[in-house]
Design a protein around this motif. Structure first.
Motif, PDB file in Angstrom:
ATOM      1  N   SER A 110       0.865  -1.184   0.000  1.00  0.00           N
ATOM      2  CA  SER A 110       0.000   0.000   0.000  1.00  0.00           C
ATOM      3  C   SER A 110       0.899   1.232   0.000  1.00  0.00           C
ATOM      4  CB  SER A 110      -0.919   0.003   1.226  1.00  0.00           C
ATOM      5  OG  SER A 110      -0.183   0.281   2.410  1.00  0.00           O
ATOM      6  N   LYS A 111       0.278   2.403   0.169  1.00  0.00           N
ATOM      7  CA  LYS A 111       1.066   3.636   0.267  1.00  0.00           C
ATOM      8  C   LYS A 111       1.358   4.022   1.718  1.00  0.00           C
ATOM      9  CE  LYS A 111      -1.665   6.187  -2.445  1.00  0.00           C
ATOM     10  NZ  LYS A 111      -2.124   7.344  -3.260  1.00  0.00           N
ATOM     11  N   ALA A 112       1.064   3.123   2.656  1.00  0.00           N
ATOM     12  CA  ALA A 112       1.277   3.408   4.082  1.00  0.00           C
ATOM     13  C   ALA A 112       2.748   3.619   4.379  1.00  0.00           C
ATOM     14  CB  ALA A 112       0.722   2.269   4.933  1.00  0.00           C
ATOM     15  N   ARG A 113       3.023   4.558   5.310  1.00  0.00           N
ATOM     16  CA  ARG A 113       4.403   4.833   5.717  1.00  0.00           C
ATOM     17  C   ARG A 113       4.478   5.043   7.218  1.00  0.00           C
ATOM     18  NH1 ARG A 113       4.923   9.599   2.244  1.00  0.00           N
ATOM     19  NH2 ARG A 113       4.520  11.206   3.803  1.00  0.00           N
ATOM     20  N   THR A 140      -1.067  -4.263   5.400  1.00  0.00           N
ATOM     21  CA  THR A 140      -2.277  -4.439   4.600  1.00  0.00           C
ATOM     22  C   THR A 140      -3.106  -5.625   5.076  1.00  0.00           C
ATOM     23  OG1 THR A 140      -1.245  -3.403   2.666  1.00  0.00           O
ATOM     24  CG2 THR A 140      -3.165  -4.793   2.269  1.00  0.00           C
ATOM     25  N   ALA A 141      -2.454  -6.748   5.307  1.00  0.00           N
ATOM     26  CA  ALA A 141      -3.189  -7.921   5.794  1.00  0.00           C
ATOM     27  C   ALA A 141      -3.785  -7.652   7.169  1.00  0.00           C
ATOM     28  CB  ALA A 141      -2.265  -9.133   5.844  1.00  0.00           C
ATOM     29  N   TRP A 142      -3.043  -6.970   8.031  1.00  0.00           N
ATOM     30  CA  TRP A 142      -3.540  -6.629   9.369  1.00  0.00           C
ATOM     31  C   TRP A 142      -4.742  -5.697   9.275  1.00  0.00           C
ATOM     32  CZ3 TRP A 142      -3.661  -1.753  11.772  1.00  0.00           C
ATOM     33  CH2 TRP A 142      -3.962  -1.761  13.140  1.00  0.00           C
ATOM     34  N   LYS A 143      -4.650  -4.658   8.442  1.00  0.00           N
ATOM     35  CA  LYS A 143      -5.754  -3.710   8.253  1.00  0.00           C
ATOM     36  C   LYS A 143      -7.020  -4.435   7.800  1.00  0.00           C
ATOM     37  CE  LYS A 143      -5.936  -1.528   4.303  1.00  0.00           C
ATOM     38  NZ  LYS A 143      -7.221  -1.896   3.645  1.00  0.00           N
ATOM     39  N   ASN A 144      -6.875  -5.328   6.856  1.00  0.00           N
ATOM     40  CA  ASN A 144      -8.047  -6.017   6.324  1.00  0.00           C
ATOM     41  C   ASN A 144      -8.700  -6.931   7.359  1.00  0.00           C
ATOM     42  OD1 ASN A 144      -7.663  -4.727   3.878  1.00  0.00           O
ATOM     43  ND2 ASN A 144      -6.537  -6.433   2.958  1.00  0.00           N
ATOM     44  N   ARG A 145      -7.926  -7.408   8.320  1.00  0.00           N
ATOM     45  CA  ARG A 145      -8.495  -8.203   9.412  1.00  0.00           C
ATOM     46  C   ARG A 145      -9.146  -7.323  10.463  1.00  0.00           C
ATOM     47  NH1 ARG A 145      -3.450 -10.526   9.655  1.00  0.00           N
ATOM     48  NH2 ARG A 145      -3.157  -9.681  11.767  1.00  0.00           N
ATOM     49  N   MET A 146      -8.514  -6.194  10.756  1.00  0.00           N
ATOM     50  CA  MET A 146      -8.937  -5.374  11.883  1.00  0.00           C
ATOM     51  C   MET A 146     -10.172  -4.531  11.597  1.00  0.00           C
ATOM     52  SD  MET A 146      -7.075  -6.033  14.508  1.00  0.00           S
ATOM     53  CE  MET A 146      -7.117  -7.726  13.911  1.00  0.00           C
ATOM     54  N   ILE A 147     -10.336  -4.040  10.390  1.00  0.00           N
ATOM     55  CA  ILE A 147     -11.460  -3.148  10.110  1.00  0.00           C
ATOM     56  C   ILE A 147     -12.805  -3.811  10.431  1.00  0.00           C
ATOM     57  CG2 ILE A 147     -12.747  -2.005   8.259  1.00  0.00           C
ATOM     58  CD1 ILE A 147     -10.117  -0.976   7.167  1.00  0.00           C
ATOM     59  N   PRO A 148     -13.095  -5.030   9.952  1.00  0.00           N
ATOM     60  CA  PRO A 148     -14.367  -5.642  10.333  1.00  0.00           C
ATOM     61  C   PRO A 148     -14.489  -5.855  11.835  1.00  0.00           C
ATOM     62  CG  PRO A 148     -13.379  -6.787   8.462  1.00  0.00           C
ATOM     63  CD  PRO A 148     -12.330  -5.858   9.000  1.00  0.00           C
ATOM     64  N   LEU A 179      -7.682   3.748   9.191  1.00  0.00           N
ATOM     65  CA  LEU A 179      -6.830   2.680   8.657  1.00  0.00           C
ATOM     66  C   LEU A 179      -6.785   2.718   7.134  1.00  0.00           C
ATOM     67  CD1 LEU A 179      -7.622  -0.329  11.029  1.00  0.00           C
ATOM     68  CD2 LEU A 179      -5.744   1.320  11.137  1.00  0.00           C
ATOM     69  N   GLU A 180      -7.910   3.010   6.494  1.00  0.00           N
ATOM     70  CA  GLU A 180      -7.893   3.138   5.030  1.00  0.00           C
ATOM     71  C   GLU A 180      -7.089   4.369   4.617  1.00  0.00           C
ATOM     72  OE1 GLU A 180      -8.674   0.892   3.125  1.00  0.00           O
ATOM     73  OE2 GLU A 180     -10.379  -0.249   3.897  1.00  0.00           O
ATOM     74  N   GLY A 181      -7.177   5.448   5.401  1.00  0.00           N
ATOM     75  CA  GLY A 181      -6.380   6.634   5.110  1.00  0.00           C
ATOM     76  C   GLY A 181      -4.894   6.369   5.219  1.00  0.00           C
ATOM     77  N   ILE A 182      -4.505   5.608   6.223  1.00  0.00           N
ATOM     78  CA  ILE A 182      -3.094   5.230   6.356  1.00  0.00           C
ATOM     79  C   ILE A 182      -2.633   4.471   5.121  1.00  0.00           C
ATOM     80  CG2 ILE A 182      -1.479   3.762   7.653  1.00  0.00           C
ATOM     81  CD1 ILE A 182      -3.103   4.500  10.180  1.00  0.00           C
ATOM     82  N   ALA A 183      -3.477   3.562   4.647  1.00  0.00           N
ATOM     83  CA  ALA A 183      -3.134   2.786   3.452  1.00  0.00           C
ATOM     84  C   ALA A 183      -2.974   3.670   2.224  1.00  0.00           C
ATOM     85  CB  ALA A 183      -4.206   1.725   3.199  1.00  0.00           C
TER      86      ALA A 183
END
Length: 377
Positions: A12-15, A363-371, A261-265
């Protein structure tokens, strides 16, 4: 001041980065608790440091200008001295508050904005130069340029004219910033603000204009004002492709755990929102397993701790049943406990995001955590 990017997420573009100010280092991505009138509502300054672990808080030019007034803040030696917070502070320029005063006699013109105080109806005027002077007096480490926050929805023509005026106001802000100096012996930085509503071509024009100014950092405004979340993400994505990669990026007024979290990405480094404290006062608690309406009957005899994950470091002695009792009885302690919990969660969340970026697993962590975070318990 200095900003350094330490790690990029491969998917992703996360930094993950570090923003150095004279009042301390800010580890990004970061959430900034909102302290509109010089205080984060219902939260002691000592609690902001621990257990919340805040690294920077917000103040607001409009509200602090009206109360307590610039004479009081200057006599105190700046907002840090006045409220006792010795870490970085960012001040919003008041542009959003002026936007929210629509329908109360507010008048926007090239020279600035005439508006009436929400407190006593008195008339005031903000110009780009005046807003720079006010923020010099407040003494924020990061000052925001004066802009117009466009409403949603608005026509393309209105958004274009507003954006052009925001750019002209920015040039006046920069001139005033450059011809003045900090009042309290430490450095201040100025962040311009990208506008353009939900129109991609305008957002790109604005981002290119803002990028050309070479500011220490840059902000994205005019989102989270009622537009569909898909539009917010799209605008942020397009803008971060243009704004300098070596400068901090701030998405103003956002938002839910999922938004952040999506903004971070999408490459955003800094966030603020009243949601964790405002929702706390209404009985909504964010936890690592989802969010709770503590007013509900189901918690009346639930004597488990509010969130076992934070039981050791954040009021672990309080149960859901007790917090429900406090909130429903309108005891002052209820919103206080709830606000600390919600801010602790938000700061923990962005801290975990930073760790995941550094580990290359964001990215994998974000996709688990958001739901999980958006689950209604």
């Amino acid at each position: 001041m200095k900003f350094e990017i330490e790690k990029l997420d491969p998917n992703s573009k996360a930094r993950a980065g570090k923003l150095e100010t004279d009042h301390g280092v800010i580890e990004t991505p970061i959430f900034m608790p909102v302290g509109t009138a010089g205080t984060v509502k219902a939260v002691h300054i000592s609690e902001l440091s621990k257990p919340i672990n805040a690294q920077i808080i917000l103040g607001n030019t409009y509200h602090l200008y009206l109360r307590p007034g610039l004479d009081v803040i200057e006599a105190a030696g700046g907002l840090h001295k006045f409220n006792g917070w010795d870490k970085p502070i960012l001040t919003d320029s008041g542009g959003y508050q002026v936007y929210s005063l629509a329908g109360t006699g507010r008048k926007i013109q090239e020279e600035g904005v005439k508006f009436k105080s929400h407190i006593d109806g008195s008339t005031h005027f903000f110009s780009p130069e005046g807003v720079m002077d006010i923020q010099r007096t407040i003494g924020a480490d990061i000052m925001m340029a004066f802009d117009e926050c466009t409403p949603y929805p608005c026509t393309y023509e209105y958004a274009r004219k507003s954006m052009d005026m925001t750019h002209r106001w920015l040039d006046r802000c920069i001139t005033r910033f450059d011809e003045t100096t900090p009042k309290y012996g430490y450095n201040q930085a100025l962040f311009p603000i990208v506008q353009g509503s939900v129109y991609s071509d305008l957002r790109k024009v604005s981002a290119e204009y803002i990028a050309s100014k070479g500011a220490f950092g840059n902000a994205i405004g005019g989102l989270s004002v009622g537009e569909p979340v898909e539009d917010m993400y799209k605008m942020a994505d397009e803008v971060t492709d243009i704004l300098p990669k070596d400068k901090p990026r701030y998405l103003m007024g956002v938002g839910t755990p999922a938004n952040i979290l999506e903004g971070i990405a999408l490459g955003i480094d800094m966030f603020d929102c009243v949601m964790p404290t405002r929702n706390a006062r209404n009985g909504m608690i964010f936890t690592t397993q989802g969010f709770i309406n503590i007013r509900n009957e189901k918690w009346k005899k639930d004597f488990s701790v509010i969130d076992p994950f934070f039981a050791e470091d954040i009021h672990g002695q309080y149960t859901k049943a007790y917090l429900r009792h406090l909130v429903r009885c309108e005891e002052l302690l209820g919103p206080m406990i709830a606000s600390v919990f919600n801010l602790r969660f938000y700061l923990w969340m962005v801290g975990e995001a930073r760790k995941e970026i550094q580990a290359g697993t964001f990215t994998a962590w974000k996709n688990r955590m958001i739901p999980q975070f958006m689950n209604r318990l």
